[in-house]
Design a protein around this motif. Structure first.
Motif, PDB file in Angstrom:
ATOM      1  N   PHE A 660       0.813  -1.211   0.000  1.00  0.00           N
ATOM      2  CA  PHE A 660       0.000   0.000   0.000  1.00  0.00           C
ATOM      3  C   PHE A 660       0.850   1.267   0.000  1.00  0.00           C
ATOM      4  O   PHE A 660       0.448   2.303   0.528  1.00  0.00           O
ATOM      5  N   THR A 661       2.031   1.172  -0.610  1.00  0.00           N
ATOM      6  CA  THR A 661       2.840   2.358  -0.893  1.00  0.00           C
ATOM      7  C   THR A 661       3.137   2.382  -2.388  1.00  0.00           C
ATOM      8  O   THR A 661       3.067   1.337  -3.061  1.00  0.00           O
ATOM      9  N   PRO A 662       3.488   3.558  -2.944  1.00  0.00           N
ATOM     10  CA  PRO A 662       3.788   3.643  -4.381  1.00  0.00           C
ATOM     11  C   PRO A 662       5.226   3.250  -4.728  1.00  0.00           C
ATOM     12  O   PRO A 662       5.723   3.611  -5.794  1.00  0.00           O
ATOM     13  N   VAL A 663       5.872   2.490  -3.846  1.00  0.00           N
ATOM     14  CA  VAL A 663       7.269   2.098  -4.036  1.00  0.00           C
ATOM     15  C   VAL A 663       7.328   0.657  -4.535  1.00  0.00           C
ATOM     16  O   VAL A 663       6.705  -0.237  -3.956  1.00  0.00           O
ATOM     17  N   VAL A 664       8.123   0.423  -5.593  1.00  0.00           N
ATOM     18  CA  VAL A 664       8.342  -0.938  -6.086  1.00  0.00           C
ATOM     19  C   VAL A 664       9.357  -1.626  -5.175  1.00  0.00           C
ATOM     20  O   VAL A 664      10.395  -1.051  -4.832  1.00  0.00           O
ATOM     21  N   ARG A 665       9.055  -2.869  -4.774  1.00  0.00           N
ATOM     22  CA  ARG A 665       9.975  -3.635  -3.923  1.00  0.00           C
ATOM     23  C   ARG A 665      10.565  -4.755  -4.782  1.00  0.00           C
ATOM     24  O   ARG A 665       9.920  -5.776  -5.020  1.00  0.00           O
ATOM     25  N   HIS A 666      11.791  -4.559  -5.267  1.00  0.00           N
ATOM     26  CA  HIS A 666      12.436  -5.549  -6.130  1.00  0.00           C
ATOM     27  C   HIS A 666      13.099  -6.641  -5.286  1.00  0.00           C
ATOM     28  O   HIS A 666      13.697  -6.364  -4.244  1.00  0.00           O
ATOM     29  N   ALA A 714      11.540 -15.013  -4.245  1.00  0.00           N
ATOM     30  CA  ALA A 714      12.054 -13.660  -4.431  1.00  0.00           C
ATOM     31  C   ALA A 714      11.223 -13.024  -5.545  1.00  0.00           C
ATOM     32  O   ALA A 714      11.300 -13.454  -6.700  1.00  0.00           O
ATOM     33  N   MET A 715      10.422 -12.027  -5.192  1.00  0.00           N
ATOM     34  CA  MET A 715       9.479 -11.447  -6.148  1.00  0.00           C
ATOM     35  C   MET A 715       9.650  -9.941  -6.216  1.00  0.00           C
ATOM     36  O   MET A 715      10.278  -9.323  -5.349  1.00  0.00           O
ATOM     37  N   ASP A 716       9.074  -9.391  -7.252  1.00  0.00           N
ATOM     38  CA  ASP A 716       8.967  -7.942  -7.355  1.00  0.00           C
ATOM     39  C   ASP A 716       7.558  -7.556  -6.913  1.00  0.00           C
ATOM     40  O   ASP A 716       6.561  -7.994  -7.507  1.00  0.00           O
ATOM     41  N   ILE A 717       7.488  -6.750  -5.877  1.00  0.00           N
ATOM     42  CA  ILE A 717       6.194  -6.331  -5.373  1.00  0.00           C
ATOM     43  C   ILE A 717       5.828  -5.009  -6.036  1.00  0.00           C
ATOM     44  O   ILE A 717       6.562  -4.014  -5.929  1.00  0.00           O
ATOM     45  N   ALA A 718       4.715  -5.012  -6.728  1.00  0.00           N
ATOM     46  CA  ALA A 718       4.295  -3.846  -7.506  1.00  0.00           C
ATOM     47  C   ALA A 718       3.832  -2.719  -6.586  1.00  0.00           C
ATOM     48  O   ALA A 718       3.403  -2.951  -5.456  1.00  0.00           O
ATOM     49  N   LEU A 720       1.487   0.096  -4.952  1.00  0.00           N
ATOM     50  CA  LEU A 720       0.051   0.262  -4.723  1.00  0.00           C
ATOM     51  C   LEU A 720      -0.723  -0.852  -5.429  1.00  0.00           C
ATOM     52  O   LEU A 720      -1.561  -0.618  -6.298  1.00  0.00           O
ATOM     53  N   ALA A 721      -0.427  -2.062  -5.023  1.00  0.00           N
ATOM     54  CA  ALA A 721      -0.990  -3.205  -5.743  1.00  0.00           C
ATOM     55  C   ALA A 721      -1.185  -4.389  -4.806  1.00  0.00           C
ATOM     56  O   ALA A 721      -0.508  -4.519  -3.777  1.00  0.00           O
ATOM     57  N   THR A 722      -2.110  -5.257  -5.199  1.00  0.00           N
ATOM     58  CA  THR A 722      -2.308  -6.553  -4.559  1.00  0.00           C
ATOM     59  C   THR A 722      -2.006  -7.629  -5.588  1.00  0.00           C
ATOM     60  O   THR A 722      -2.444  -7.543  -6.740  1.00  0.00           O
ATOM     61  N   GLN A 723      -1.219  -8.630  -5.179  1.00  0.00           N
ATOM     62  CA  GLN A 723      -0.852  -9.736  -6.056  1.00  0.00           C
ATOM     63  C   GLN A 723      -1.287 -11.050  -5.414  1.00  0.00           C
ATOM     64  O   GLN A 723      -1.135 -11.244  -4.210  1.00  0.00           O
TER      65      GLN A 723
END
Length: 729
Positions: A660-666, A714-718, A720-723
């Motif tokens: 719930f943040t606009p930051v990509v988590r690689h 090990a994933m990239d979290i998009a 402001l997104a739900t995966q």
């Protein structure tokens, strides 16, 4: 010869027992049968034999009146007759309503008096029937304190003298069979009420009504009972996917010129639209007849009548059948808690507080300026419970969502000290309402198995969706309860700028503390997009990209969360403005404007979320079972990231991750419960939904323990997104 006082009483329409003097009376001590008719406007009247039309006698006018009387000598038993009437400009033959015997049977009378008639609508109201070979309508109304009741309508010039009714004193019901009245005829009941006033009332049990501003009831045969479909019953089961599209029929879409769509047009347009988006059920804001459009149907005056705004009862049945054919269940909003004060409806129906409490501290609702049903009166409870069964049985609807349950349960609801009366134990609970709701749910459960009842209940009343227990106040017997706390917390969290969300992490976690105390439906309902609250999209913070991303992430979170789902119309296209009941949804947003692709993307996301929930048992089979949920990560306030797994009873698993943040988590490592290849089955940030396109496809789980689980990805979290992730097949 009738006494003058009786003649004048009949002419004034205040005679309480018309069958004692009108029609066929006798024989007298001379063996004569007296025939009497009250026929205003008639010039001459003859009695003729019903079987062959031969003249029996000419009746003579009683001076100074519209009454005619005569005698027939010879018959030893009662005989069938008709009236031949010379109206001056024309002649006609009429069957006399006062020649027919009482219509309601002893069992009906007993059950109505006792308040235990499970289907009172079969006895009361206006029913087209054939009596002794004569086609007509049987009218019956409960008005125990009225001095006289007449049927008035188009067929008798709205003249209360023409068709006064027979009182069945055993249960306070007035009845009359009127020959030759046709389906579609408008009618009301004219009462000389307990106070001596002449009043007109619509039929509480009317199966149809005229369109406002008209207030008359309309003769209509109730639909035949609809059988329970095994497929429909299975679709309502606790382990079935349930995704509800909530609709106000008058403003979902308007036709050219702004007119309402009819029930049949809605069957052709709304039904395939909702089915195409993967919803399992339609929930309709109240379709009971109501005079004020701005009430949205929540102030009904015709609880048994589908509103004539969109067509006839047969048209509404066509709509329900079309929904079922498309695989959609139909849930109706049902309003047994209160009713409006309109003079033509239930208020002081027979001159007394018949349906409502007499004391305004019990009987008047200050928030809505409406009246509260007297749930402790058996006939009133019977009226309401019969109505629940009527919609389920006769129209085949699949469930009832009961409105404003909290206002029914508490005597002090929205009242200051001194403005309410305590119960017999001195408490604030409405014990009569509790018993009513329990009985209603019991009757629905036993008489219509497979149907569901849903409570809109906004407090912490225990056991709303649990069977009644040992505690007198616990267990109301509903199948589901709207989770209002989840709704408020989630919308409050999503409405915050992302930089503030770490300090409000508990707003999303708290719902899991009580998520299985009840069988919950997660509602984003009509109440959340009106009265200055803004649309769902309008609540989202940030620029256009962030607003849409927040909304998509919120939908992903909702569909992943345990509990059945409900979304009000317009939410699926990210409506920009508040809902307006006087217009149509803004369908142009899907094709025109700078954000058309984003609006269309939200619509596609809702469709895909519904499809994923249907496909994966882990996302629906244990919605009401805590064994189907386990946190993976809930303490990461700094990054506003949540992760949990959903499991079914057949080994299926889905992992949900929300950022719930606009930051990509690689390269974000997250624990998963099993080895193998995992694939991303939903990502609300995909470009096809209007997102930035940070995607993963498939990833292999490594034997690297993380989050207390033996494997991790090990994933990239998009942003402001739900995966949603599931093991690859």
């Amino acid at each position: 010869m009738l006494p003058a006082a009786t003649v004048q009483s009949l002419m004034r329409a205040d005679h309480g027992d018309p069958f004692a003097v009108l029609g066929l009376q006798g024989p007298d001590e001379d063996g004569a049968w007296w025939l009497r008719a009250l026929l205003p406007g008639a010039q001459r009247v003859w009695a003729v034999a019903a079987e062959d039309g031969r003249a029996l006698a000419e009746l003579q006018r009683i001076p100074g009146s519209e009454l005619f009387e005569g005698t027939v000598v010879g018959p030893t038993e009662r005989f069938a007759y008709r009236w031949r009437v010379d109206w001056g400009s024309a002649q006609s033959e009429l069957d006399d309503p006062y020649r027919f015997a009482p219509l309601l049977g002893e069992l009906d009378l007993w059950l109505l008096a006792e308040g235990t008639h499970q289907r009172p609508f079969q006895a009361l109201g206006a029913h087209p029937v054939v009596v002794d070979g004569v086609q007509g309508v049987r009218f019956a109304v409960w008005a125990p304190n009225a001095r006289r009741v007449s049927v008035v309508g188009e067929f008798n010039h709205w003249d209360g003298r023409r068709h006064p009714m027979r009182l069945r004193r055993e249960c306070g019901v007035w009845e009359l069979f009127i020959p030759a009245v046709a389906e579609g005829a408008l009618y009301k009941f004219e009462l000389l009420d307990a106070q001596g006033a002449v009043v007109l009332r619509a039929d509480p049990y009317a199966f149809a009504a005229e369109l406002r501003p008209g207030t008359a009831s309309r003769v209509a045969a109730p639909p035949p009972a609809a059988p329970v479909s095994p497929a429909r019953a299975a679709a309502n089961a606790f382990d079935a996917p349930m995704s509800i599209y909530e609709v106000h029929l008058g403003s979902w879409r308007r036709a050219d010129g702004g007119r309402w769509l009819t029930y049949r047009e809605l069957a052709r347009e709304l039904v395939p639209y909702a089915a195409g988006l993967g919803f399992t059920h339609l929930e309709l804001l109240p379709v009971h007849e109501h005079p004020f459009d701005g009430s949205w149907g929540y102030q009904p005056t015709g609880l048994y009548a589908p509103t004539s705004r969109f067509g006839s009862p047969q048209d509404f049945k066509f709509f329900v059948d079309a929904a079922h054919e498309a695989g959609l269940g139909v849930i109706l909003d049902w309003v047994p808690g209160h009713f409006p004060t309109d003079a033509f409806a239930l208020a002081r129906f027979d001159g007394t507080h018949l349906f409502e409490h007499a004391d305004p501290r019990e009987g008047f609702h200050p928030d809505w300026n409406t009246l509260i049903y007297n749930f402790g009166r058996a006939e009133v409870s019977n009226f309401l419970i019969g109505n629940a069964l009527y919609w389920l049985e006769r129209f085949g609807v699949d469930g009832l969502r009961v409105d404003a349950v909290a206002s029914m349960l508490y005597r002090d609801y929205s009242r200051a000290q001194g403005e309410w009366l305590p119960n017999r134990h001195g408490g604030r609970e409405n014990l009569e309402a509790v018993e009513f709701l329990r009985r209603m749910n019991h009757v629905v459960g036993t008489e219509r198995p497979g149907a569901v009842t849903i409570a809109e209940e906004s407090t912490a009343w225990p056991g709303v969706s649990r069977p009644p227990g040992g505690d007198a106040l616990h267990g109301l017997g509903f199948h589901y309860k709207w989770n209002m706390g989840w709704m408020h917390d989630t919308l409050s969290y999503l409405g915050r700028e992302s930089v503030h969300r770490p300090w409000h992490h508990d707003q999303l976690r708290f719902g899991f503390m009580y998520a299985w105390n009840e069988n919950f439906i997660l509602p984003l309902s009509h109440d959340e997009v009106v009265h200055g609250k803004r649309s769902l999209l309008g609540r989202m913070p940030g620029d256009d990209w962030q607003r849409f991303a927040n909304l998509r992430a919120g939908y992903g979170w909702m569909w992943a969360h345990p509990g059945k789902k409900l979304l009000f119309m317009g939410g699926e296209i990210a409506q920009e403005r508040e809902w307006n009941f006087e217009g149509s949804l803004d369908w142009h947003l899907l094709e025109h404007g700078p954000n058309a692709a984003r609006h269309a993307g939200v619509q596609r996301l809702v469709r895909d979320l519904n499809a994923v929930v249907r496909h994966f048992g882990a996302l629906h089979r244990r919605d009401v079972d805590p064994c189907g949920f386990e946190w993976i990560r809930h303490h990461d306030k700094e990054h506003a990231v949540f992760a949990f797994q959903r499991r079914d009873d057949q080994g299926g698993v889905v992992v949900a991750v929300a950022n719930f943040t606009p930051v990509v988590r690689h390269g974000w490592r997250l624990g998963v419960p099993c080895a193998g290849t995992w694939r991303e089955v939903i990502n609300t940030d995909l470009a096809v939904y209007g997102g930035s396109g940070v995607a993963n496809g498939e990833r292999v789980a490594e034997a690297v323990p993380c989050d207390g689980l033996p494997f991790s990805i090990a994933m990239d979290i998009a942003p402001l997104a739900t995966q949603l992730w599931a093991p690859a097949p």
